[in-house]
Design an enzyme around this catalytic site. Structure first.
Site, PDB file in Angstrom:
ATOM      1  N   SER A  21       0.842  -1.188   0.000  1.00 17.27           N
ATOM      2  CA  SER A  21       0.000   0.000   0.000  1.00 17.27           C
ATOM      3  C   SER A  21       0.888   1.253   0.000  1.00 17.27           C
ATOM      4  CB  SER A  21      -0.964  -0.030   1.192  1.00 17.27           C
ATOM      5  OG  SER A  21      -1.988   0.917   1.045  1.00 17.27           O
TER       6      SER A  21
ATOM      7  N   HIS B  17      -5.247  -5.294  -1.197  1.00 17.06           N
ATOM      8  CA  HIS B  17      -6.136  -5.081  -0.060  1.00 17.06           C
ATOM      9  C   HIS B  17      -7.241  -6.142  -0.083  1.00 17.06           C
ATOM     10  CE1 HIS B  17      -4.061  -1.209  -0.361  1.00 17.06           C
ATOM     11  NE2 HIS B  17      -4.364  -1.030   0.907  1.00 17.06           N
TER      12      HIS B  17
ATOM     13  N   GLU C  31      -2.251  -2.816  -7.811  1.00 19.14           N
ATOM     14  CA  GLU C  31      -3.438  -3.041  -6.979  1.00 19.14           C
ATOM     15  C   GLU C  31      -3.867  -1.693  -6.435  1.00 19.14           C
ATOM     16  OE1 GLU C  31      -3.833  -2.859  -3.342  1.00 19.14           O
ATOM     17  OE2 GLU C  31      -1.898  -1.835  -3.211  1.00 19.14           O
TER      18      GLU C  31
END
Length: 298
Positions: A109, A271, A201
């Site tokens: 992330s 996630h 992502e």
């Protein structure tokens, strides 16, 4: 590309916060996991600090990262939490000693900022679950992280998708969170993409913004350089009152349609409940079909 040394029993793993603040009590599951692997967890000075939403000031977080990068007894650095803030440290840290004695940097992330910067420094890193939430993830999430830390093989076989673009590609694996990668374009931490396999992502973005980012990547020549594309979780996307008209995967499919590299959807990372670890900076082979895809280190 420099690959950090495999961990061995008794090695120290530093836990630090490069972004949002962390309650030390929330790290207990991660501490227990490391101890079960016979590793020694070490809490960095950023754990427990608070400066608004951050784990201390930029300088405090950078000092902690610098200390762990420079400490020869620390053999891996595991980021405790994402959110936002890692990019603010990149120009405050000297990576010289780390380049001479690289160690695994672990996270995903917001930690993509560090992964991308390390790519430019020619050092591999692990895109993997942060400390928080590790106990809620699938067994493969933990197992893949352990295997890669201890330098054991891990092969990813995952379900196909109707939008897959079949083919085979080889190259060094790079990437991470799409929004963070987008934010680094033009900086000295921008990815080196030539002949690479790109993984992306994202989470909680508006669909029009996914399209905006993909159009930017396209116009910056990303898709003229890469050899393959892997799409992980595109989770909890948002739309406007007047719908955008495409979901995230359809937006990606349209953006890469003119190119002939293979594209694999449904990769089990991001996630998601299943967030398997991947070694960015290692050479891989990607085999894509409509029914099944496989990623393996070579």
């Amino acid at each position: 590309m420099k690959i950090p040394k495999a961990l061995k029993k008794g090695d120290r793993v530093a836990i630090i916060a490069t972004a949002r603040k962390v309650n030390p009590k929330d790290l207990n599951p991660a501490l227990r996991l490391l101890e079960s692997w016979e590793l020694i967890p070490v809490l960095g000075s950023s754990i427990g600090l608070s400066s608004h939403q951050f784990a201390g000031t930029d300088e405090q977080r950078a000092q902690d990262l610098q200390k762990q990068l420079n400490d020869p007894k620390v053999r891996a650095i595991w980021c405790a939490k994402g959110g936002y803030g890692t990019v603010r440290l990149l120009d405050l840290v000297d990576f010289t000693a780390f380049q001479q004695d690289p160690k695994w940097l672990i996270g995903y992330s917001d930690i993509t900022a560090l992964h991308s910067h390390l790519n430019k420094l020619k050092v591999a890193s692990l895109h993997a679950q942060i400390c928080l939430g590790i106990e809620t993830k699938t067994p493969n999430t933990q197992a893949s992280l352990k295997q890669l830390l201890f330098a054991k093989n891990w092969c990813y076989t995952f379900n196909g998708h109707s939008q897959n673009k079949p083919g085979t590609a080889k190259g060094i694996l790079v990437g991470g969170n799409l929004s963070v990668l987008f934010s680094l374009i033009g900086s000295r931490s921008d990815l080196d993409l030539q002949h690479k396999i790109l993984f992306i992502e994202d989470l909680d973005e508006y669909l029009y913004h996914i399209d905006r980012m993909l159009q930017n990547l396209k116009r910056n020549g990303w898709f003229n350089k890469i050899s393959g594309l892997i799409v992980g979780g595109m989770s909890d996307m948002n739309d406007n009152t007047i719908p955008f008209g495409q979901n995230a995967l359809e937006i990606i499919q349209e953006a890469v349609a003119p190119y002939d590299f293979p594209v694999a959807y449904n990769f089990p990372a991001g996630h998601l409940e299943e967030n398997q670890a991947i070694a960015l900076g290692k050479k891989v082979q990607l085999d894509v079909s409509r029914h099944q895809s496989e990623l393996k280190y070579i």
